[in-house]
Write a protein that holds these residues in place. Structure first.
Motif, mmCIF file in Angstrom:
data_model
loop_
_atom_site.group_PDB
_atom_site.id
_atom_site.type_symbol
_atom_site.label_atom_id
_atom_site.label_comp_id
_atom_site.label_asym_id
_atom_site.label_seq_id
_atom_site.Cartn_x
_atom_site.Cartn_y
_atom_site.Cartn_z
ATOM 1 N N LEU A 323 -1.775 -12.130 -5.929
ATOM 2 C CA LEU A 323 -0.821 -12.185 -4.817
ATOM 3 C C LEU A 323 -1.530 -11.979 -3.483
ATOM 4 O O LEU A 323 -2.500 -11.225 -3.395
ATOM 5 N N HIS A 324 -1.014 -12.613 -2.437
ATOM 6 C CA HIS A 324 -1.549 -12.388 -1.102
ATOM 7 C C HIS A 324 -1.053 -11.037 -0.581
ATOM 8 O O HIS A 324 -0.127 -10.428 -1.137
ATOM 9 N N PRO A 325 -1.676 -10.496 0.486
ATOM 10 C CA PRO A 325 -1.379 -9.125 0.936
ATOM 11 C C PRO A 325 0.091 -8.830 1.210
ATOM 12 O O PRO A 325 0.581 -7.760 0.834
ATOM 13 N N LEU A 326 0.828 -9.751 1.860
ATOM 14 C CA LEU A 326 2.235 -9.479 2.155
ATOM 15 C C LEU A 326 3.036 -9.309 0.872
ATOM 16 O O LEU A 326 3.869 -8.401 0.752
ATOM 17 N N ALA A 327 2.777 -10.189 -0.099
ATOM 18 C CA ALA A 327 3.506 -10.102 -1.370
ATOM 19 C C ALA A 327 3.177 -8.799 -2.098
ATOM 20 O O ALA A 327 4.050 -8.163 -2.695
ATOM 21 N N GLN A 328 1.911 -8.388 -2.053
ATOM 22 C CA GLN A 328 1.530 -7.117 -2.662
ATOM 23 C C GLN A 328 2.294 -5.956 -2.022
ATOM 24 O O GLN A 328 2.775 -5.059 -2.703
ATOM 25 N N SER A 329 2.393 -5.988 -0.691
ATOM 26 C CA SER A 329 3.108 -4.932 0.023
ATOM 27 C C SER A 329 4.568 -4.873 -0.402
ATOM 28 O O SER A 329 5.137 -3.792 -0.587
ATOM 29 N N THR A 330 5.184 -6.032 -0.565
ATOM 30 C CA THR A 330 6.609 -6.104 -0.872
ATOM 31 C C THR A 330 6.924 -5.525 -2.240
ATOM 32 O O THR A 330 8.061 -5.125 -2.511
ATOM 33 N N LEU A 331 5.927 -5.458 -3.116
ATOM 34 C CA LEU A 331 6.147 -4.849 -4.428
ATOM 35 C C LEU A 331 6.635 -3.408 -4.291
ATOM 36 O O LEU A 331 7.448 -2.943 -5.094
ATOM 37 N N ALA A 332 6.145 -2.691 -3.284
ATOM 38 C CA ALA A 332 6.591 -1.311 -3.082
ATOM 39 C C ALA A 332 8.093 -1.267 -2.839
ATOM 40 O O ALA A 332 8.803 -0.400 -3.371
ATOM 41 N N GLU A 333 8.598 -2.209 -2.063
ATOM 42 C CA GLU A 333 10.038 -2.284 -1.788
ATOM 43 C C GLU A 333 10.807 -2.639 -3.059
ATOM 44 O O GLU A 333 11.903 -2.121 -3.298
ATOM 45 N N LEU A 334 10.241 -3.523 -3.870
ATOM 46 C CA LEU A 334 10.871 -3.897 -5.138
ATOM 47 C C LEU A 334 11.061 -2.662 -6.018
ATOM 48 O O LEU A 334 12.159 -2.430 -6.543
ATOM 49 N N PHE A 335 10.015 -1.866 -6.169
ATOM 50 C CA PHE A 335 10.099 -0.716 -7.057
ATOM 51 C C PHE A 335 11.125 0.305 -6.567
ATOM 52 O O PHE A 335 11.893 0.852 -7.365
ATOM 53 N N VAL A 336 11.155 0.544 -5.275
ATOM 54 C CA VAL A 336 12.085 1.532 -4.729
ATOM 55 C C VAL A 336 13.518 1.011 -4.778
ATOM 56 O O VAL A 336 14.436 1.692 -5.252
ATOM 57 N N GLU A 337 13.744 -0.208 -4.302
ATOM 58 C CA GLU A 337 15.106 -0.732 -4.173
ATOM 59 C C GLU A 337 15.725 -1.090 -5.526
ATOM 60 O O GLU A 337 16.850 -0.684 -5.826
ATOM 61 N N VAL A 338 15.004 -1.857 -6.342
ATOM 62 C CA VAL A 338 15.560 -2.250 -7.639
ATOM 63 C C VAL A 338 15.624 -1.035 -8.568
ATOM 64 O O VAL A 338 16.535 -0.923 -9.396
#
Length: 429
Positions: A323-338
């Protein structure tokens, strides 16, 4: 959810100490440091609990179809520094979010040792719930003594009291314990459900195909390589029901947030039973096979986040791969929100600085996230695994980051500036 874990003499760990597990637990560290071993300990308990042979004490693997991991034999698992008696132990604590009122906090402690026949035996198992403790201890010739709480004398002993699958006492032992046996049986059932509910996705995932057949059913499991992710997407799109497109829409939403695609679509090939996955981005639509590898590699991660049963545990190794850097960063939001939306617990092994930095930002934005996130750094010291709790304050600042793991961004910028200044000076000469 699992609330703590402790390993003794298990692979890289002499003693991990008690590791607190939260709704989002991140494991970072150097290569071959022992991060994956923490995850593997839970998988070992899961494949043991799910073994078709109820008399088995420990399922070290070998069945490529049904087992999650092949651990080899006892000597492969035992830490090289283990002293006599040569044994290892796994301790876990868990809390069922929808548990009965009398089975809220559960502890499981298993001690294993190799016996004269060369096989692995459960030397001792201890199951606790709300302060009450049940223990089975191995004696000579495979006999076990059953103890309750701090009672000095066993309630019973014999070969018929041998525990099953590391998490259950035998039917004879339960009957002998009477009302205490009923509580113990219910507690073991809760442990089994929690272990069976673990969804695990490893770091190596299958490459996409150009099209897929669908057997008109929903997969039971995605598999450690994500092989069932496409079947789950097809079922989400094609099966009738209130949750139709639930997984598909969730995946599309996160692909969009990661700037990887606008949405993903299931398209039938004519009137056949073959289907293809179409990725839409801007004015371009193409087959999943024809887009960057990052999309196909993140798909199982997104799918399992919506496919896993509510209230269960999702274990991920290197979800950021390709994954590119932005997508990697967004994983943190996925784990918290979902995680909050679906009451999931995420245990994540990662090397991603971008994922880690975004988690710091999420904590800074909402300090309450500190209660739901734990982060650990694992490294080797004198050949032994060592764990360090990463201390983050309410504004997301890391107070004890190990030197050199993510490199030195400020130092690199400073060195680049120094070189640029030196070159400018040379040009002026």
């Amino acid at each position: 959810m699992f609330t703590s874990l402790q390993l003794r003499n298990f692979k890289a760990w002499v003693d991990s100490g008690k590791i607190d597990l939260k709704p989002v637990t991140m494991l970072l560290g150097t290569n071959s440091s022992g991060k994956s071993t923490l995850i593997q300990s839970l998988l070992l308990l899961k494949q043991t609990a799910m073994s078709p042979d109820r008399t088995i004490h420990l399922n070290l693997g070998g069945d490529e179809v049904n087992d999650l991991f092949n651990f080899g034999d006892f000597d492969d698992v035992l830490n090289q520094y283990a002293e006599a008696p040569r044994s290892f132990s796994l301790d876990v604590a868990l809390r069922r979010r929808e548990a009965k009122s009398d089975i809220n906090n559960i502890g499981l402690r298993c001690v294993y040792q190799k016996i004269s026949s060369g096989s692995v035996a459960l030397q001792e198992v201890e199951i606790s719930t709300n302060g009450q403790i049940f223990r089975a201890a191995r004696r000579e010739k495979g006999a076990y003594s059953i103890y309750v709480d701090e009672e000095p004398q066993p309630r019973g002993k014999g070969r018929s009291y041998a525990p099953e699958r590391s998490i259950s006492f035998s039917a004879e032992a339960l009957f002998m314990l009477g009302e205490d046996g009923d509580l113990l049986e219910d507690t073991s059932l809760e442990i089994r459900r929690e272990l069976e509910g673990i969804s695990y996705l490893g770091p190596l995932r299958r490459k996409p195909e150009r099209d897929y057949s669908w057997n008109k059913s929903r997969p039971g499991d995605l598999g450690s390589d994500g092989k069932g992710a496409i079947d789950a997407l097809l079922a989400s799109s094609l099966m009738k029901g209130d949750d139709r497109d639930y997984i598909l829409n969730g995946v599309s939403r996160w692909l969009s947030r990661m700037k990887l695609a606008d949405k993903i679509e299931v398209r039938q090939q004519g009137r056949s039973n073959r289907y293809e996955l179409i990725v839409h981005r801007g004015e371009v639509s193409c087959n999943l096979r024809d887009v960057g590898i990052g999309v196909s590699q993140i798909l199982p991660v997104l799918v399992v986040s919506y496919f896993a049963k509510r209230g269960s545990v999702v274990i991920l190794e290197e979800p950021e791969i390709h994954l590119h850097p932005l997508a990697q960063s967004t994983l943190a939001e996925l784990f918290v929100e979902v995680g909050k939306e679906r009451d999931l617990q995420f245990i994540v092994e990662t090397h991603s600085e971008h994922l880690f930095r975004r988690m710091q930002t999420l904590i800074a934005k909402n300090p309450r996230n500190l209660e739901d996130v734990s982060m650990y750094f694992i490294e080797r010291e004198d050949g032994k695994a060592k764990l360090r709790t990463l201390e983050v304050d309410e504004v997301g600042r890391l107070l004890n980051w190990p030197d050199g793991f993510f490199g030195d961004a400020i130092g690199e910028t400073r060195e680049q500036a120094r070189i640029a200044i030196e070159r400018m000076k040379d040009r002026k000469k």
